[in-house]
Write a protein that holds these residues in place. Structure first.
Motif, PDB file in Angstrom:
ATOM      1  N   VAL A  74       0.837  -1.198   0.000  1.00 23.62           N
ATOM      2  CA  VAL A  74       0.000   0.000   0.000  1.00 23.62           C
ATOM      3  C   VAL A  74       0.876   1.255   0.000  1.00 23.62           C
ATOM      4  CG1 VAL A  74      -1.739   1.281   1.319  1.00 23.62           C
ATOM      5  CG2 VAL A  74      -1.901  -1.206   1.122  1.00 23.62           C
ATOM      6  N   VAL A  75       1.931   1.226   0.798  1.00 22.97           N
ATOM      7  CA  VAL A  75       2.851   2.374   0.853  1.00 22.97           C
ATOM      8  C   VAL A  75       3.503   2.596  -0.504  1.00 22.97           C
ATOM      9  CG1 VAL A  75       5.028   3.194   1.853  1.00 22.97           C
ATOM     10  CG2 VAL A  75       3.267   2.214   3.326  1.00 22.97           C
ATOM     11  N   ASN A  76       3.961   1.534  -1.142  1.00 23.21           N
ATOM     12  CA  ASN A  76       4.598   1.677  -2.458  1.00 23.21           C
ATOM     13  C   ASN A  76       3.622   2.226  -3.493  1.00 23.21           C
ATOM     14  OD1 ASN A  76       7.043   0.780  -1.494  1.00 23.21           O
ATOM     15  ND2 ASN A  76       6.733  -1.320  -2.163  1.00 23.21           N
ATOM     16  N   ALA A  77       2.377   1.793  -3.432  1.00 28.54           N
ATOM     17  CA  ALA A  77       1.364   2.323  -4.353  1.00 28.54           C
ATOM     18  C   ALA A  77       1.146   3.810  -4.092  1.00 28.54           C
ATOM     19  CB  ALA A  77       0.051   1.556  -4.190  1.00 28.54           C
ATOM     20  N   ALA A  78       1.059   4.185  -2.829  1.00 30.37           N
ATOM     21  CA  ALA A  78       0.873   5.602  -2.481  1.00 30.37           C
ATOM     22  C   ALA A  78       2.068   6.445  -2.936  1.00 30.37           C
ATOM     23  CB  ALA A  78       0.660   5.748  -0.983  1.00 30.37           C
ATOM     24  N   LEU A  79       3.262   5.908  -2.814  1.00 25.62           N
ATOM     25  CA  LEU A  79       4.454   6.648  -3.256  1.00 25.62           C
ATOM     26  C   LEU A  79       4.480   6.796  -4.772  1.00 25.62           C
ATOM     27  CD1 LEU A  79       7.152   5.202  -0.826  1.00 25.62           C
ATOM     28  CD2 LEU A  79       6.010   7.421  -0.714  1.00 25.62           C
ATOM     29  N   LEU A  80       3.995   5.792  -5.500  1.00 30.78           N
ATOM     30  CA  LEU A  80       3.912   5.920  -6.955  1.00 30.78           C
ATOM     31  C   LEU A  80       2.867   6.968  -7.335  1.00 30.78           C
ATOM     32  CD1 LEU A  80       5.048   4.908  -9.627  1.00 30.78           C
ATOM     33  CD2 LEU A  80       3.304   3.125  -9.617  1.00 30.78           C
ATOM     34  N   MET A  81       1.759   7.009  -6.604  1.00 27.64           N
ATOM     35  CA  MET A  81       0.752   8.038  -6.857  1.00 27.64           C
ATOM     36  C   MET A  81       1.298   9.428  -6.527  1.00 27.64           C
ATOM     37  SD  MET A  81      -2.705   6.094  -5.585  1.00 27.64           S
ATOM     38  CE  MET A  81      -3.746   7.496  -5.879  1.00 27.64           C
ATOM     39  N   LEU A  82       2.076   9.531  -5.462  1.00 27.81           N
ATOM     40  CA  LEU A  82       2.711  10.800  -5.107  1.00 27.81           C
ATOM     41  C   LEU A  82       3.702  11.228  -6.188  1.00 27.81           C
ATOM     42  CD1 LEU A  82       3.140  13.075  -3.042  1.00 27.81           C
ATOM     43  CD2 LEU A  82       4.865  11.616  -1.954  1.00 27.81           C
ATOM     44  N   THR A  83       4.419  10.275  -6.744  1.00 28.50           N
ATOM     45  CA  THR A  83       5.334  10.570  -7.841  1.00 28.50           C
ATOM     46  C   THR A  83       4.569  11.098  -9.050  1.00 28.50           C
ATOM     47  OG1 THR A  83       6.886   8.880  -7.092  1.00 28.50           O
ATOM     48  CG2 THR A  83       7.052   9.564  -9.395  1.00 28.50           C
ATOM     49  N   SER A  84       3.430  10.492  -9.348  1.00 31.60           N
ATOM     50  CA  SER A  84       2.588  10.953 -10.450  1.00 31.60           C
ATOM     51  C   SER A  84       2.103  12.370 -10.202  1.00 31.60           C
ATOM     52  CB  SER A  84       1.396  10.011 -10.623  1.00 31.60           C
ATOM     53  OG  SER A  84       0.473  10.521 -11.551  1.00 31.60           O
ATOM     54  N   TRP A  85       1.696  12.656  -8.976  1.00 33.02           N
ATOM     55  CA  TRP A  85       1.238  14.001  -8.629  1.00 33.02           C
ATOM     56  C   TRP A  85       2.367  15.012  -8.803  1.00 33.02           C
ATOM     57  CZ3 TRP A  85       2.954  17.189  -4.660  1.00 33.02           C
ATOM     58  CH2 TRP A  85       2.216  18.354  -4.462  1.00 33.02           C
TER      59      TRP A  85
END
Length: 128
Positions: A74-85
């Protein structure tokens, strides 16, 4: 040199994620522009992982233990979404639509990065 190798590995891993996962995209007029975008996003991804992931690990230690490490997905997914943002804020054409593409994309990026790191001789890509 190690930093450049890590950026290249992450760029390739992000490219694989864009190919395999609907909902993760990189756009550009030419292949060269898409690769330059992936290189820039790989740098952002590296910075996000270097500075934010350790803080999350410390603050979420109980969740990691409680879920036997599955919280890391879940953390890795959130970090990828943060990278996209962050890429969007920098006008880079890289986008992750929502959580599930980020979830599967983070798994793919992790696995591809790990496999490519195995191919680098003598730990040239290690962060020693």
């Amino acid at each position: 040199m190690k930093f450049l190798i890590r950026v290249l590995i992450n760029a390739v891993a992000l490219w694989v994620a864009t190919v395999l996962v609907d909902g993760i995209s990189v756009s550009g007029d030419t292949t060269a522009k898409r690769w330059l975008t992936l290189l820039a996003v790989a740098v952002i991804f590296g910075v996000v992982n270097a500075f934010i992931k350790p803080v999350i690990k410390v603050l979420g230690c109980a969740f990691y233990v409680l879920t036997l490490g599955l919280f890391a997905l879940v953390v890795n997914a959130a970090l990828l979404m943060l990278t996209s943002w962050a890429a969007g804020k920098l006008s880079l054409p890289f986008h992750v639509e929502w959580f599930w593409p980020a979830f599967w994309g983070a798994i793919i990026v992790s696995v591809v990065s790990w496999l490519l790191s195995l191919l680098i001789p003598d730990g040239a890509a290690d962060d020693d």
